[in-house]
Design a protein around this motif. Structure first.
Motif, PDB file in Angstrom:
ATOM      1  N   GLU A   9       0.835  -1.208   0.000  1.00 22.78           N
ATOM      2  CA  GLU A   9       0.000   0.000   0.000  1.00 22.78           C
ATOM      3  C   GLU A   9       0.867   1.254   0.000  1.00 22.78           C
ATOM      4  N   ASN A  68       1.968   9.377  -5.739  1.00 23.42           N
ATOM      5  CA  ASN A  68       2.540  10.690  -5.425  1.00 23.42           C
ATOM      6  C   ASN A  68       3.630  11.055  -6.427  1.00 23.42           C
ATOM      7  N   ASP A  97       0.953   4.102  -2.854  1.00 25.70           N
ATOM      8  CA  ASP A  97       0.761   5.529  -2.565  1.00 25.70           C
ATOM      9  C   ASP A  97       1.958   6.351  -3.040  1.00 25.70           C
TER      10      ASP A  97
END
Length: 72
Positions: free
Chosen positions: A57, A65, A61
């Protein structure tokens, strides 16, 4: 003559194995040890799976980003 030695070795190995296995199987201390070890290994496995999901995860992420940063 070597085959006779091999046969004797196999018989001794079998008897020793049976004695050890039966001795451990009938030992309450060993059974408690085995159960505790099994539970601990299961806990460690579950924790590893949880950490694997968390890391996946975080990587997902971070990738998002990075992509949004790259577009700017």
């Amino acid at each position: 003559m070597a085959a006779g030695g091999n046969f004797i070795h196999r018989v001794i190995s079998y008897v020793a194995n049976e004695l050890i296995v039966n001795g451990l199987a009938n030992s309450p201390k060993f059974q408690r040890f085995a159960v505790r070890t099994s539970k601990k290994m299961e806990e460690i496995s579950d924790l590893a799976a949880e950490k694997k999901k968390e890391i996946a995860e975080q990587i997902k992420d971070a990738s998002k980003n990075f992509e949004s940063f790259k577009k700017q």
